[in-house]
Design an enzyme around this catalytic site. Structure first.
Site, short mmCIF file in Angstrom:
data_model
loop_
_atom_site.label_atom_id
_atom_site.label_comp_id
_atom_site.label_asym_id
_atom_site.label_seq_id
_atom_site.Cartn_x
_atom_site.Cartn_y
_atom_site.Cartn_z
N HIS A 105 40.65 53.09 0.25
CA HIS A 105 40.87 54.07 1.32
C HIS A 105 42.18 53.78 2.05
O HIS A 105 42.95 54.69 2.36
CB HIS A 105 39.72 54.04 2.31
CG HIS A 105 38.56 54.90 1.94
ND1 HIS A 105 38.70 56.23 1.59
CD2 HIS A 105 37.22 54.64 1.89
CE1 HIS A 105 37.50 56.74 1.33
NE2 HIS A 105 36.60 55.80 1.50
N GLU A 128 36.20 60.34 -0.92
CA GLU A 128 35.17 59.34 -1.25
C GLU A 128 35.10 59.11 -2.76
O GLU A 128 35.01 57.97 -3.22
CB GLU A 128 33.81 59.78 -0.72
CG GLU A 128 33.64 59.63 0.78
CD GLU A 128 33.80 58.20 1.25
OE1 GLU A 128 33.30 57.28 0.57
OE2 GLU A 128 34.44 57.99 2.29
N HIS A 137 36.32 49.42 -2.47
CA HIS A 137 36.27 50.83 -2.06
C HIS A 137 37.03 51.03 -0.76
O HIS A 137 37.85 51.95 -0.63
CB HIS A 137 34.81 51.25 -1.91
CG HIS A 137 34.61 52.59 -1.29
ND1 HIS A 137 34.35 53.74 -2.03
CD2 HIS A 137 34.63 52.99 0.02
CE1 HIS A 137 34.23 54.76 -1.21
NE2 HIS A 137 34.39 54.34 0.04
N GLU A 138 36.77 50.17 0.23
CA GLU A 138 37.41 50.33 1.54
C GLU A 138 38.91 50.07 1.48
O GLU A 138 39.70 50.77 2.12
CB GLU A 138 36.74 49.41 2.56
CG GLU A 138 35.27 49.71 2.82
CD GLU A 138 35.04 51.16 3.25
OE1 GLU A 138 35.95 51.78 3.80
OE2 GLU A 138 33.94 51.68 3.00
#
Length: 287
Positions: A137, A205, A133-134
């Protein structure tokens, strides 16, 4: 198609924030408009070059070596190699509050930070989902987008606060805002800026959840991590300090004690239940 639509939506929302600055600045006459634009440009440049330093300093994060965190290094290296992207710098924040965030202006200048709390809370599979997930980003340039959105919103608040110093009883003929204009600035400006900023944050997100799960190939791992983080952040929230609030929108989970009613509606993060449901639906399509 979905990512193209998401990118267009983000661009439109950022354009809306910039337009709001210009509109509010115009109430102060030509000089106010010029000042608003210059402040917006300066704040954007500062956010672009310093977002990583500001967030890491706020969390008192320190660089972590591969000797200290071999499992973390291994999963970050594997996922970075799989994505054909450079490996980010890794940091640990000395707090029991479970969370993680990525920061930096581009993949070559990125950093991923995990708190000590999240390292203890999650198993390796779940932590890998969070790292995916990070990293997403970073690859989607979401850190830059959120920093710019936050900077633009700060400029709007600066102009609104400045409006309180302007006498409101004068006419519009002397190149200043009238009473009605001042009221609109002070009431609607911050609300509009907040709504737009939240829309950007929530959109990014959702996108990071989807692209991160695609990178790891394991949507249920991230869903499981989010379940634990929802409970963990309630039990061990970060204190609501200004230095921490500047980095809160970058984190995978809302780091503060969740509010109720209207305050819950204005959270920087989407509802956990909705994020988990989307990931479970994504996992169902993969089967």
């Amino acid at each position: 198609m979905h990512r193209r639509h998401n990118g267009l939506r983000t661009a439109v929302l950022l354009g809306g924030l910039s337009a709001l600055i210009i509109v509010i600045g115009s109430f102060f006459g030509r000089a106010g408009l010029v000042v608003a634009v210059l402040v917006a440009l300066g704040t954007n440049a500062y956010a672009y070059w310093n977002s990583d330093k500001l967030a890491l300093r706020a969390m008192r994060a320190r660089p972590v070596s591969e000797f200290e965190a071999p499992a973390l290094y291994r999963m970050v290296r594997e996922l970075s190699t799989q994505a054909r992207q450079p490996m980010p710098r890794l940091y640990i924040s000395p707090t029991d509050a479970p969370n993680a965030f990525a920061t930096g202006r581009n993949p070559r200048n990125a950093a991923v930070c995990c708190t000590e709390g999240i390292m203890r809370l999650l198993d390796e599979r779940e932590l890998r989902g969070v790292i995916g997930h990070e990293l997403s980003h970073v690859y989607n340039r979401d850190i830059l987008i959120s920093s710019v959105a936050g900077a633009l919103a700060s400029v709007i608040m600066f102009l609104v606060n400045f409006a309180w110093l302007i006498p409101v009883g004068r006419s519009n003929d002397d190149d200043g805002p009238g009473l009605l204009g001042m009221l609109l600035i002070m009431l609607l400006g911050p609300l509009a800026a907040t709504v737009i900023q939240l829309a950007i944050s929530r959109s990014r997100e959702y996108e990071a959840d989807a692209s991160g799960a695609q990178l790891t190939g394991d949507p249920l791992a991230l869903a499981g991590a989010l379940r634990k983080l929802e409970l963990g952040t309630k039990q061990l929230p970060l204190p609501p300090e200004p230095r921490l609030e500047t980095a809160s929108h970058m984190m995978i989970a809302n780091p503060f004690r969740p509010g109720q009613g209207i305050s819950k509606m204005f959270s920087t993060h989407p509802p956990m239940a909705e994020r988990i449901a989307r990931l479970e639906k994504m996992a169902g399509r993969q089967q």
